[in-house]
Design a protein around this motif. Structure first.
Motif, PDB file in Angstrom:
ATOM      1  N   CYS A   1       0.121 102.268 -19.538  1.00 58.76           N
ATOM      2  CA  CYS A   1       1.582 102.959 -19.621  1.00 58.76           C
ATOM      3  C   CYS A   1       1.560 104.007 -18.795  1.00 58.76           C
ATOM      4  O   CYS A   1       2.528 104.749 -18.056  1.00 58.76           O
ATOM      5  CB  CYS A   1       1.669 103.095 -20.945  1.00 58.76           C
ATOM      6  N   GLY A   2       0.631 104.679 -18.914  1.00 59.89           N
ATOM      7  CA  GLY A   2       0.564 106.222 -18.404  1.00 59.89           C
ATOM      8  C   GLY A   2       0.726 106.004 -16.864  1.00 59.89           C
ATOM      9  O   GLY A   2       1.183 106.826 -16.095  1.00 59.89           O
TER      10      GLY A   2
ATOM     11  N   LEU B   1       4.155 104.974 -15.810  1.00 62.11           N
ATOM     12  CA  LEU B   1       5.052 106.104 -15.866  1.00 62.11           C
ATOM     13  C   LEU B   1       4.791 107.275 -14.813  1.00 62.11           C
ATOM     14  O   LEU B   1       5.847 107.829 -14.068  1.00 62.11           O
ATOM     15  CB  LEU B   1       5.048 106.932 -17.249  1.00 62.11           C
ATOM     16  N   LEU B   2       3.614 107.169 -14.108  1.00 62.06           N
ATOM     17  CA  LEU B   2       3.284 108.033 -13.304  1.00 62.06           C
ATOM     18  C   LEU B   2       3.961 107.624 -11.712  1.00 62.06           C
ATOM     19  O   LEU B   2       4.490 108.510 -11.090  1.00 62.06           O
ATOM     20  CB  LEU B   2       1.875 108.365 -12.883  1.00 62.06           C
ATOM     21  N   LEU B   3       4.147 106.246 -11.688  1.00 59.91           N
ATOM     22  CA  LEU B   3       4.776 105.982 -10.427  1.00 59.91           C
ATOM     23  C   LEU B   3       6.039 105.942 -10.309  1.00 59.91           C
ATOM     24  O   LEU B   3       6.852 105.496  -9.492  1.00 59.91           O
ATOM     25  CB  LEU B   3       4.107 104.495 -10.340  1.00 59.91           C
ATOM     26  N   GLU B   4       6.793 106.474 -11.499  1.00 59.60           N
ATOM     27  CA  GLU B   4       8.350 106.642 -11.510  1.00 59.60           C
ATOM     28  C   GLU B   4       8.864 107.863 -10.464  1.00 59.60           C
ATOM     29  O   GLU B   4       7.882 108.690 -10.455  1.00 59.60           O
ATOM     30  CB  GLU B   4       8.918 106.687 -12.941  1.00 59.60           C
TER      31      GLU B   4
ATOM     32  N   MET C   1       6.981 111.437 -15.323  1.00 56.69           N
ATOM     33  CA  MET C   1       5.841 111.551 -14.570  1.00 56.69           C
ATOM     34  C   MET C   1       4.865 112.709 -15.597  1.00 56.69           C
ATOM     35  O   MET C   1       3.631 112.262 -15.798  1.00 56.69           O
ATOM     36  CB  MET C   1       5.859 112.547 -13.237  1.00 56.69           C
ATOM     37  N   LEU C   2       5.491 113.378 -16.203  1.00 59.26           N
ATOM     38  CA  LEU C   2       4.863 114.266 -17.066  1.00 59.26           C
ATOM     39  C   LEU C   2       4.438 113.450 -18.405  1.00 59.26           C
ATOM     40  O   LEU C   2       3.187 113.635 -18.876  1.00 59.26           O
ATOM     41  CB  LEU C   2       5.684 115.439 -17.660  1.00 59.26           C
ATOM     42  N   LEU C   3       5.172 112.587 -18.734  1.00 58.66           N
ATOM     43  CA  LEU C   3       4.923 111.702 -19.983  1.00 58.66           C
ATOM     44  C   LEU C   3       3.547 110.537 -19.604  1.00 58.66           C
ATOM     45  O   LEU C   3       2.839 110.650 -20.239  1.00 58.66           O
ATOM     46  CB  LEU C   3       6.088 110.832 -20.486  1.00 58.66           C
ATOM     47  N   GLY C   4       3.779 110.435 -18.549  1.00 56.00           N
ATOM     48  CA  GLY C   4       2.620 109.252 -17.783  1.00 56.00           C
ATOM     49  C   GLY C   4       1.166 110.337 -17.775  1.00 56.00           C
ATOM     50  O   GLY C   4       0.248 109.519 -18.349  1.00 56.00           O
ATOM     51  N   PHE C   5       1.500 111.380 -17.427  1.00 54.64           N
ATOM     52  CA  PHE C   5       0.402 112.179 -17.221  1.00 54.64           C
ATOM     53  C   PHE C   5      -0.348 112.610 -18.689  1.00 54.64           C
ATOM     54  O   PHE C   5      -1.636 112.642 -19.077  1.00 54.64           O
ATOM     55  CB  PHE C   5       0.517 113.569 -16.513  1.00 54.64           C
TER      56      PHE C   5
ATOM     57  N   GLY D   1      -3.974 111.546 -20.045  1.00 55.88           N
ATOM     58  CA  GLY D   1      -5.008 112.363 -20.865  1.00 55.88           C
ATOM     59  C   GLY D   1      -5.332 111.885 -22.250  1.00 55.88           C
ATOM     60  O   GLY D   1      -6.581 111.950 -22.660  1.00 55.88           O
ATOM     61  N   ASN D   2      -4.399 111.374 -23.062  1.00 58.21           N
ATOM     62  CA  ASN D   2      -4.712 110.743 -24.336  1.00 58.21           C
ATOM     63  C   ASN D   2      -5.764 109.622 -23.831  1.00 58.21           C
ATOM     64  O   ASN D   2      -6.300 109.431 -24.908  1.00 58.21           O
ATOM     65  CB  ASN D   2      -3.576 110.389 -25.101  1.00 58.21           C
ATOM     66  N   SER D   3      -5.573 108.623 -23.084  1.00 60.37           N
ATOM     67  CA  SER D   3      -6.485 107.541 -22.903  1.00 60.37           C
ATOM     68  C   SER D   3      -7.923 107.952 -22.664  1.00 60.37           C
ATOM     69  O   SER D   3      -9.096 107.322 -23.035  1.00 60.37           O
ATOM     70  CB  SER D   3      -5.735 106.534 -21.880  1.00 60.37           C
ATOM     71  N   LEU D   4      -7.912 109.095 -21.765  1.00 59.84           N
ATOM     72  CA  LEU D   4      -9.131 109.776 -21.383  1.00 59.84           C
ATOM     73  C   LEU D   4      -9.974 110.074 -22.454  1.00 59.84           C
ATOM     74  O   LEU D   4     -11.208 109.919 -22.718  1.00 59.84           O
ATOM     75  CB  LEU D   4      -8.858 110.721 -20.538  1.00 59.84           C
TER      76      LEU D   4
END
Length: 141
Positions: A17-18, A21-24, A30-34, A38-41
């Motif tokens: 999902c991140g 969203l980064l590809l939008e 993009m901020l929400l994707g980032f 970060g949470n997935s990391l």
């Protein structure tokens, strides 16, 4: 299903999902994707740290938990917070200037990209564009 498998699935969903969203083109997405990345990391670091054990500070050294993944997770949280604050400032500035948070297509960059697709010699410096020099080189062999 075990707890580890659930965490792996959750981490994979957050990561996918991140990236989506980064590809939008919207800066807010993009901020929400980032943030999702970060949470997935952080979940990945939690998964890789292994099973829970005793705290590293205490009596014996048997069965203690490795504190290094926890330190990495804290570092990742701080870096994610700092970069997201910077991105939020960029989004706010973009909104103040143009009342839009969409990334626009730059026509000059698009023209350069089209020119590079037409001329493969720009991509590979080994390709010789002079046909006479190529014939002379073959003749000397």
């Amino acid at each position: 299903m075990t707890i580890t498998l659930v965490l792996v699935i959750a981490m994979a969903v957050l990561f996918s999902c991140g990236v989506y969203l980064l590809l939008e083109r919207s800066l807010t997405r993009m901020l929400l994707g980032f943030l999702l990345l970060g949470n997935s990391l952080n979940l990945l670091l939690l998964i890789m740290s292994g099973a829970a054990g005793k705290p590293p500070i205490g009596g014996s050294s048997e069965g203690i938990t490795d504190p290094l993944p926890q330190a990495f997770a804290l570092t990742a949280i701080v870096i994610t917070f700092a970069v997201s604050a910077f991105l939020l400032a960029l989004i706010h500035r973009s909104w103040k200037l143009s009342r839009a948070d969409e990334v626009e297509v730059d026509e000059a960059d698009a023209a350069i990209g089209r020119d590079r697709e037409d001329d493969p010699a720009d991509d590979d410096p080994e390709i010789d564009t002079d046909p006479e020099a190529a014939q002379n080189e073959e003749a000397t062999r």
